[in-house]
Write a protein that holds these residues in place. Structure first.
Motif, PDB file in Angstrom:
ATOM      1  N   ASN A   1       0.828  -1.212   0.000  1.00  0.00           N
ATOM      2  CA  ASN A   1       0.000   0.000   0.000  1.00  0.00           C
ATOM      3  C   ASN A   1       0.858   1.257   0.000  1.00  0.00           C
ATOM      4  N   TRP A   2       1.930   1.219   0.760  1.00  0.00           N
ATOM      5  CA  TRP A   2       2.857   2.358   0.815  1.00  0.00           C
ATOM      6  C   TRP A   2       3.463   2.587  -0.563  1.00  0.00           C
TER       7      TRP A   2
ATOM      8  N   GLN B   1       2.189   1.672  -3.370  1.00  0.00           N
ATOM      9  CA  GLN B   1       1.113   2.103  -4.262  1.00  0.00           C
ATOM     10  C   GLN B   1       0.885   3.606  -4.158  1.00  0.00           C
ATOM     11  N   THR B   2       1.075   4.148  -2.970  1.00  0.00           N
ATOM     12  CA  THR B   2       0.946   5.592  -2.794  1.00  0.00           C
ATOM     13  C   THR B   2       1.950   6.321  -3.681  1.00  0.00           C
ATOM     14  N   TYR B   3       3.179   5.818  -3.715  1.00  0.00           N
ATOM     15  CA  TYR B   3       4.193   6.426  -4.589  1.00  0.00           C
ATOM     16  C   TYR B   3       3.836   6.245  -6.065  1.00  0.00           C
ATOM     17  N   GLN B   4       3.322   5.069  -6.400  1.00  0.00           N
ATOM     18  CA  GLN B   4       2.946   4.827  -7.794  1.00  0.00           C
ATOM     19  C   GLN B   4       1.830   5.779  -8.224  1.00  0.00           C
ATOM     20  N   THR B   5       0.890   6.039  -7.346  1.00  0.00           N
ATOM     21  CA  THR B   5      -0.204   6.959  -7.649  1.00  0.00           C
ATOM     22  C   THR B   5       0.336   8.364  -7.939  1.00  0.00           C
ATOM     23  N   GLU B   6       1.415   8.708  -7.249  1.00  0.00           N
ATOM     24  CA  GLU B   6       2.051  10.009  -7.468  1.00  0.00           C
ATOM     25  C   GLU B   6       3.022   9.984  -8.645  1.00  0.00           C
TER      26      GLU B   6
ATOM     27  N   ALA C   1       8.749   4.036  -5.151  1.00  0.00           N
ATOM     28  CA  ALA C   1       8.004   2.807  -4.875  1.00  0.00           C
ATOM     29  C   ALA C   1       8.943   1.609  -4.930  1.00  0.00           C
TER      30      ALA C   1
END
Length: 81
Positions: free
Chosen positions: A6-7, A9-14, A20
């Motif tokens: 999940n952590w 994924q947060t970077y991937q979303t950004e 990531a």
């Protein structure tokens, strides 16, 4: 592993796939046999155009109950190239 995924994924979303990848590689140092982390690293390498590295991580991530996911990722890699 899910918290780390999940952590990452947060970077991937950004659109920060490099951070990531660093996050997942750090987690992999603590859990070297975790197939979910292996497969996600493989996915990031695939997206980054490093198919040879992606293949290694997908193959390493094919342990236990994760075989079908890893096989799907390897098939996707062959199409993605």
């Amino acid at each position: 592993p899910m918290s780390v995924l999940n952590w990452a994924q947060t970077y991937q979303t950004e659109r920060n796939n490099l951070q990531a990848l660093f996050t997942l590689k750090d987690a992999l140092a603590l859990q070297p046999d975790e197939p979910l982390i292996q497969n996600t690293i493989g996915y990031l390498f695939m997206k980054g155009g490093a198919s040879d590295s992606a293949q290694v991580y997908f193959q390493n991530g094919s342990a236990g109950n994760n075989v079908s996911v890893a096989q799907s990722n390897l098939m996707g890699l062959s199409v993605y190239q």
